[in-house]
Motif scaffolding. Structure first.
Motif, mmCIF file in Angstrom:
data_model
loop_
_atom_site.group_PDB
_atom_site.id
_atom_site.type_symbol
_atom_site.label_atom_id
_atom_site.label_comp_id
_atom_site.label_asym_id
_atom_site.label_seq_id
_atom_site.Cartn_x
_atom_site.Cartn_y
_atom_site.Cartn_z
ATOM 1 N N GLY A 199 0.813 -1.204 0.000
ATOM 2 C CA GLY A 199 0.000 0.000 0.000
ATOM 3 C C GLY A 199 0.848 1.256 0.000
ATOM 4 O O GLY A 199 0.356 2.345 -0.252
ATOM 5 N N ARG A 200 2.118 1.131 0.257
ATOM 6 C CA ARG A 200 3.065 2.257 0.224
ATOM 7 C C ARG A 200 4.297 1.874 -0.580
ATOM 8 O O ARG A 200 5.421 2.127 -0.183
ATOM 9 C CB ARG A 200 3.497 2.646 1.646
ATOM 10 C CG ARG A 200 2.410 3.193 2.500
ATOM 11 C CD ARG A 200 2.030 4.551 2.000
ATOM 12 N NE ARG A 200 1.030 5.131 2.892
ATOM 13 C CZ ARG A 200 0.598 6.343 2.808
ATOM 14 N NH1 ARG A 200 1.058 7.132 1.876
ATOM 15 N NH2 ARG A 200 -0.303 6.794 3.621
ATOM 16 N N LEU A 201 4.064 1.233 -1.715
ATOM 17 C CA LEU A 201 5.166 0.785 -2.558
ATOM 18 C C LEU A 201 5.613 1.902 -3.494
ATOM 19 O O LEU A 201 4.824 2.800 -3.815
ATOM 20 C CB LEU A 201 4.727 -0.426 -3.380
ATOM 21 C CG LEU A 201 4.381 -1.683 -2.591
ATOM 22 C CD1 LEU A 201 3.828 -2.742 -3.528
ATOM 23 C CD2 LEU A 201 5.592 -2.211 -1.867
ATOM 24 N N ASP B 220 3.250 3.755 -6.241
ATOM 25 C CA ASP B 220 1.924 4.151 -5.787
ATOM 26 C C ASP B 220 1.865 5.675 -5.808
ATOM 27 O O ASP B 220 2.807 6.346 -5.408
ATOM 28 C CB ASP B 220 1.645 3.642 -4.376
ATOM 29 C CG ASP B 220 1.433 2.133 -4.330
ATOM 30 O OD1 ASP B 220 1.249 1.531 -5.399
ATOM 31 O OD2 ASP B 220 1.446 1.576 -3.224
ATOM 32 N N ILE B 221 0.773 6.208 -6.283
ATOM 33 C CA ILE B 221 0.647 7.655 -6.435
ATOM 34 C C ILE B 221 0.070 8.252 -5.153
ATOM 35 O O ILE B 221 -1.007 7.855 -4.716
ATOM 36 C CB ILE B 221 -0.245 7.990 -7.644
ATOM 37 C CG1 ILE B 221 0.377 7.404 -8.907
ATOM 38 C CG2 ILE B 221 -0.459 9.490 -7.764
ATOM 39 C CD1 ILE B 221 -0.531 7.440 -10.109
ATOM 40 N N TYR B 222 0.798 9.170 -4.561
ATOM 41 C CA TYR B 222 0.381 9.820 -3.320
ATOM 42 C C TYR B 222 0.669 11.314 -3.440
ATOM 43 O O TYR B 222 1.819 11.721 -3.544
ATOM 44 C CB TYR B 222 1.135 9.224 -2.133
ATOM 45 C CG TYR B 222 0.755 9.808 -0.796
ATOM 46 C CD1 TYR B 222 -0.444 9.466 -0.195
ATOM 47 C CD2 TYR B 222 1.593 10.697 -0.138
ATOM 48 C CE1 TYR B 222 -0.797 9.990 1.031
ATOM 49 C CE2 TYR B 222 1.250 11.231 1.087
ATOM 50 C CZ TYR B 222 0.053 10.877 1.670
ATOM 51 O OH TYR B 222 -0.305 11.400 2.879
ATOM 52 N N ILE B 223 -0.371 12.128 -3.453
ATOM 53 C CA ILE B 223 -0.230 13.579 -3.576
ATOM 54 C C ILE B 223 -0.932 14.224 -2.391
ATOM 55 O O ILE B 223 -2.101 13.947 -2.139
ATOM 56 C CB ILE B 223 -0.853 14.088 -4.893
ATOM 57 C CG1 ILE B 223 -0.160 13.435 -6.091
ATOM 58 C CG2 ILE B 223 -0.773 15.605 -4.967
ATOM 59 C CD1 ILE B 223 -0.858 13.694 -7.413
ATOM 60 N N GLN B 224 -0.204 15.079 -1.677
ATOM 61 C CA GLN B 224 -0.791 15.788 -0.545
ATOM 62 C C GLN B 224 -0.443 17.263 -0.679
ATOM 63 O O GLN B 224 0.721 17.643 -0.701
ATOM 64 C CB GLN B 224 -0.259 15.242 0.776
ATOM 65 C CG GLN B 224 -0.928 15.854 1.976
ATOM 66 C CD GLN B 224 -0.504 15.178 3.269
ATOM 67 O OE1 GLN B 224 0.434 14.379 3.287
ATOM 68 N NE2 GLN B 224 -1.186 15.478 4.327
ATOM 69 N N ARG B 225 -1.475 18.080 -0.796
ATOM 70 C CA ARG B 225 -1.297 19.528 -0.900
ATOM 71 C C ARG B 225 -2.321 20.200 -0.002
ATOM 72 O O ARG B 225 -3.523 20.115 -0.248
ATOM 73 C CB ARG B 225 -1.509 19.980 -2.341
ATOM 74 C CG ARG B 225 -0.450 19.425 -3.262
ATOM 75 C CD ARG B 225 -0.255 20.288 -4.489
ATOM 76 N NE ARG B 225 0.887 19.813 -5.229
ATOM 77 C CZ ARG B 225 0.806 19.107 -6.340
ATOM 78 N NH1 ARG B 225 -0.368 18.796 -6.845
ATOM 79 N NH2 ARG B 225 1.902 18.720 -6.952
ATOM 80 N N PHE C 288 -4.623 12.845 -2.300
ATOM 81 C CA PHE C 288 -5.015 11.894 -3.331
ATOM 82 C C PHE C 288 -4.071 10.710 -3.251
ATOM 83 O O PHE C 288 -2.854 10.867 -3.248
ATOM 84 C CB PHE C 288 -4.930 12.530 -4.726
ATOM 85 C CG PHE C 288 -5.248 11.566 -5.831
ATOM 86 C CD1 PHE C 288 -6.544 11.201 -6.099
ATOM 87 C CD2 PHE C 288 -4.223 11.025 -6.598
ATOM 88 C CE1 PHE C 288 -6.837 10.303 -7.116
ATOM 89 C CE2 PHE C 288 -4.506 10.128 -7.621
ATOM 90 C CZ PHE C 288 -5.813 9.774 -7.883
ATOM 91 N N TYR C 289 -4.628 9.509 -3.183
ATOM 92 C CA TYR C 289 -3.829 8.300 -3.092
ATOM 93 C C TYR C 289 -4.386 7.274 -4.064
ATOM 94 O O TYR C 289 -5.578 6.957 -4.052
ATOM 95 C CB TYR C 289 -3.841 7.746 -1.669
ATOM 96 C CG TYR C 289 -3.093 6.448 -1.536
ATOM 97 C CD1 TYR C 289 -1.716 6.417 -1.696
ATOM 98 C CD2 TYR C 289 -3.752 5.266 -1.271
ATOM 99 C CE1 TYR C 289 -1.019 5.230 -1.607
ATOM 100 C CE2 TYR C 289 -3.070 4.076 -1.174
ATOM 101 C CZ TYR C 289 -1.701 4.070 -1.344
ATOM 102 O OH TYR C 289 -1.018 2.897 -1.258
ATOM 103 N N PHE C 290 -3.546 6.756 -4.948
ATOM 104 C CA PHE C 290 -3.924 5.707 -5.879
ATOM 105 C C PHE C 290 -2.847 4.624 -5.831
ATOM 106 O O PHE C 290 -1.727 4.833 -6.302
ATOM 107 C CB PHE C 290 -4.072 6.256 -7.295
ATOM 108 C CG PHE C 290 -4.582 5.226 -8.261
ATOM 109 C CD1 PHE C 290 -5.901 4.819 -8.221
ATOM 110 C CD2 PHE C 290 -3.734 4.659 -9.194
ATOM 111 C CE1 PHE C 290 -6.372 3.864 -9.101
ATOM 112 C CE2 PHE C 290 -4.198 3.700 -10.077
ATOM 113 C CZ PHE C 290 -5.519 3.299 -10.032
ATOM 114 N N PRO C 291 -3.157 3.451 -5.273
ATOM 115 C CA PRO C 291 -2.154 2.381 -5.124
ATOM 116 C C PRO C 291 -1.946 1.590 -6.414
ATOM 117 O O PRO C 291 -2.347 0.439 -6.536
ATOM 118 C CB PRO C 291 -2.755 1.512 -4.021
ATOM 119 C CG PRO C 291 -4.228 1.689 -4.181
ATOM 120 C CD PRO C 291 -4.422 3.105 -4.649
ATOM 121 N N LEU C 292 -1.297 2.191 -7.383
ATOM 122 C CA LEU C 292 -1.135 1.598 -8.708
ATOM 123 C C LEU C 292 -0.308 0.302 -8.656
ATOM 124 O O LEU C 292 -0.762 -0.751 -9.109
ATOM 125 C CB LEU C 292 -0.479 2.610 -9.653
ATOM 126 C CG LEU C 292 -0.275 2.167 -11.081
ATOM 127 C CD1 LEU C 292 -1.614 1.918 -11.744
ATOM 128 C CD2 LEU C 292 0.523 3.194 -11.840
#
Length: 74
Positions: A35-37, A40-45, A50-54
Motif C-alpha cells: 500500500g506504500r510501494l 503508488d501515487i500519493y499527492i498531498q497539498r 489523493f492516493y492511488f495504489p497503482l
C-alpha cells in the motif's frame, strides 16, 4: 424453478472466500509496506490528499490471478 440449495451453498462459499481474502489483505497491510510501494501515487497539498495504489493493485492482481488459476485450472 431450480435448486436454491446449490445457489445458497455457492453464495456462502463466495462470501467465505471474500472474507478470507479480506483478512489476508488486511493482515498483509499490517505486516508489510503493501500500500506504500514505490510507484503508488500519493499527492498531498494542503488539506487535499489523493492516493492511488497503482503498483499495489498490479501486484495483488498478479497474485490473485496466479492463485485462482491454480484452483480453476482444468
Amino acid at each position: 424453478m431450480g435448486d436454491f440449495g446449490a445457489l445458497g451453498k455457492m453464495l456462502v462459499g463466495v462470501g467465505l472466500f471474500l472474507a478470507l481474502l479480506g483478512l489476508m489483505i488486511w493482515g498483509m497491510g499490517k505486516l508489510t509496506s503493501l500500500g506504500r510501494l514505490p510507484g503508488d501515487i500519493y499527492i498531498q497539498r494542503g488539506n487535499f490528499t489523493f492516493y492511488f495504489p497503482l503498483v499495489t493493485s498490479l501486484i495483488l492482481s498478479l497474485i490473485l490471478t496466479l492463485v485462482l488459476n491454480l484452483f480453476w485450472r482444468r
